[in-house]
Design an enzyme around this catalytic site. Structure first.
Site, PDB file in Angstrom:
ATOM      1  N   SER A 163      -9.685  -1.788   7.059  1.00  0.00           N
ATOM      2  CA  SER A 163      -9.013  -1.585   5.773  1.00  0.00           C
ATOM      3  C   SER A 163      -8.158  -2.740   5.287  1.00  0.00           C
ATOM      4  O   SER A 163      -7.752  -2.760   4.127  1.00  0.00           O
ATOM      5  CB  SER A 163      -8.157  -0.319   5.832  1.00  0.00           C
TER       6      SER A 163
ATOM      7  N   SER B 236      -9.357   0.454   3.003  1.00  0.00           N
ATOM      8  CA  SER B 236      -8.569   1.316   2.153  1.00  0.00           C
ATOM      9  C   SER B 236      -7.389   0.625   1.489  1.00  0.00           C
ATOM     10  O   SER B 236      -6.738   1.209   0.623  1.00  0.00           O
ATOM     11  CB  SER B 236      -8.055   2.499   2.964  1.00  0.00           C
TER      12      SER B 236
ATOM     13  N   LYS C  36       0.852  -1.192   0.000  1.00  0.00           N
ATOM     14  CA  LYS C  36       0.000   0.000   0.000  1.00  0.00           C
ATOM     15  C   LYS C  36       0.890   1.246   0.000  1.00  0.00           C
ATOM     16  O   LYS C  36       1.875   1.297   0.762  1.00  0.00           O
ATOM     17  CB  LYS C  36      -0.860  -0.071   1.270  1.00  0.00           C
TER      18      LYS C  36
END
Lengths: 66, 468
Positions: free
Chosen positions: B179, B155, B80
């Site tokens: 997330s 996310s 990420k």
């Protein structure tokens, strides 16, 4: 603790925080967060005077070694 | 070379050590696969082919000299885009950080590099890790590898869909309100949110310092244990990790026989779509066959715990972003700007009452579950909805929609508990379904062990989507 969040309150807090808001923002924010604040307020959480945020760590770490 | 898409991270690392294929061969294979998939799923924000190939060749040379760095020697990974690497751009999914170059490397990444992995690029994420769907007005949405019309969840959107498509065998995500777990569920991969304080968050993007956790999305629970064994442990740069127990790899291989599993009677079992309810029942049946003891449990009112989590998250996120909200509000996407502004509405008293209640709330949870080791619960009431149905931008209804998606997530963050999501079935439309196994504080290894046993008895985690 207030269980309702009004646009006026949002406007005042935003001004104190020096965060500019567009004209309709305060009403939108109040609508979005009021149910959450009301839910937490309705639980009438009654905390002992001595309770501080770090009490979480104390409870969590009781589990170590169990 | 065996098709690496059929292999887990653990199997890939083993194959590299045995020299069944080289790191350079593996990296070229991954780059070709990324090139094919990227236009369909938008998993990567940057692909660093030349640097990755150079690192792979260096890893091969080192291995030939008998100098393997660690258990991930020669494995290309991507994470990420909120894990900082010194000297590299890390935009955190936002125009606000366009072109921003990180001044230091995150502890979690430094540990993965020290174990021999290297970087093949950076992955898509929701803006500033503050959306559960995978929409991003700056980057465009990440798309689900099983059906690109559907959301990935967020996310850690790129991490979920990249691992699902086997573009990388593992990726770091972060979990403040679901997330890691939501993308694991929607994309059909294994996701692990550790106990709060188990993994350093130093030099990773913060969202809520009370709730943020760092963990992996992987093919298998065994892989998640492999990553955790590398990244878990104390770090002076993150005081929340000091005093946490060291990772115990032996416990991740324990038998599940006799483990006590609690099934909630309320909240997590309400209003489920039939496919999700069926997967929950089937998972419980599998756990029973593994020799675990299943019982019903009455949890404290999770809607209050959830509300406390929302208050803490909102205020801490707004506090972190206040300087930019004052000067660069127009550079945020409308949904994230609105959510950040929401944090202005709570009083200091409301925030601190929620924060001070965290310890008593955890104590009440532990009282309620008694000697139960693991609570099983769905991740979401449904499989992945479509991107168009959830593309709410900044409309006033967006906050309620977000809260509905994250409903089964927030209590676990507020209580700082570990949670492992394992693929547990699929809907009639073929979309993946995950189940979360929620542990006791620092019971992370028991979850990995249970996940390994569950995956030895099922093959949901081995399913790989085809490029459409």
């Amino acid at each position: 603790m207030p269980d309702n969040i009004s646009p006026d309150r949002v406007t005042a807090v935003a001004a104190a925080a020096r965060v500019p808001l567009a004209p309709n923002d305060a009403a939108r924010i109040a609508r979005a967060v009021a149910p959450v604040a009301a839910r937490f307020a309705a639980a009438k959480v009654n905390l002992p005077l001595e309770t501080e945020p770090a009490s979480f760590v104390a409870v969590q770490r009781r589990e170590i070694g169990q | 070379m065996n098709d690496p898409a059929d292999l887990t991270l653990t199997e890939i690392a083993g194959a590299l050590r045995r020299r069944a294929f080289s790191s350079a061969e593996l990296t070229r294979w991954m780059l070709e696969r990324i090139e094919r998939w990227q236009p369909a799923i938008n998993a990567f924000v940057r692909i660093e082919a030349d640097e990755a190939l150079a690192a792979a060749k260096a890893a091969d040379r080192a291995l030939a000299r008998g100098k393997a760095k660690g258990p991930l020697h020669g494995v290309p990974l991507a994470h990420k885009d909120m894990y900082y690497v010194k000297g590299k751009v890390s935009e955190c999914g936002s125009k606000v950080r366009a072109g921003w170059v990180a001044p230091a490397t995150s502890t979690a990444l430094a540990r993965l590099y020290a174990a021999g992995s290297f970087r093949i690029g950076a992955l898509h994420m929701s803006e500033f890790a503050y959306s559960p769907t995978g929409h991003n007005s700056y980057l465009g949405p990440a798309c689900n590898a099983w059906d690109p019309r559907c959301i990935t969840g967020g996310s850690s959107s790129g991490s979920g869909t990249a691992v699902a498509a086997r573009l990388v065998p593992a990726a770091l995500g972060s979990d403040t309100g679901g997330s890691i777990r939501l993308p694991a569920h929607f994309c059909g991969v294994t996701g692990f949110k550790p106990t709060y304080g188990r993994v350093s968050r130093a030099n990773a993007l913060p969202l809520s310092f009370t709730l943020d956790t760092v963990g992996p999305l992987t093919v298998s629970a065994e892989d998640a244990g492999l990553i955790m064994g590398i990244i878990a442990g104390p770090d002076p740069l993150d005081p929340t990790t000091l005093g946490a127990p060291p990772w115990n790899a032996k416990r991740t291989r324990a038998s599940p026989k006799g483990l006590k599993i609690g099934v909630p009677t309320r909240f997590y079992v309400e209003d489920l779509e039939p496919d999700i309810a069926a997967a929950l029942d089937a998972s419980i049946a599998t756990l029973r066959k593994l020799g675990t003891k299943i019982s019903k449990i009455e949890l404290p009112d999770q809607t209050v715990v959830s509300a406390a989590a929302l208050i803490v998250l909102a205020v801490e996120a707004t506090s972190a972003h206040a300087p930019w909200l004052r000067t660069r509000a127009a550079d945020y996407g409308p949904q994230v700007r609105n959510r950040l502004q929401n944090g202005l509405a709570y009083s200091a008293l409301e925030y601190l009452e929620a924060l001070r209640w965290r310890g008593p709330a955890l104590a009440a949870h532990l009282d309620a579950i008694g000697d139960v080791d693991v609570v099983i619960a769905p991740v979401s009431r449904s499989v992945a909805p479509t991107i168009s149905a959830t593309d709410l931008g900044g409309v006033p209804e967006a906050e309620a929609a977000i809260q509905a998606i994250t409903r089964f997530m927030r209590p676990t963050n507020f209580l700082g508990l570990p949670s492992l999501v394992v693929p547990a079935g699929q809907s009639q439309s073929g979309l993946p379904i995950g189940m979360q196994l929620i542990g006791r504080p620092f019971g992370d290894e028991a979850l990995i062990a249970l996940g390994r046993a569950f995956q030895a008895a099922t093959d949901h985690h081995r399913r790989v989507p085809a490029l459409q």
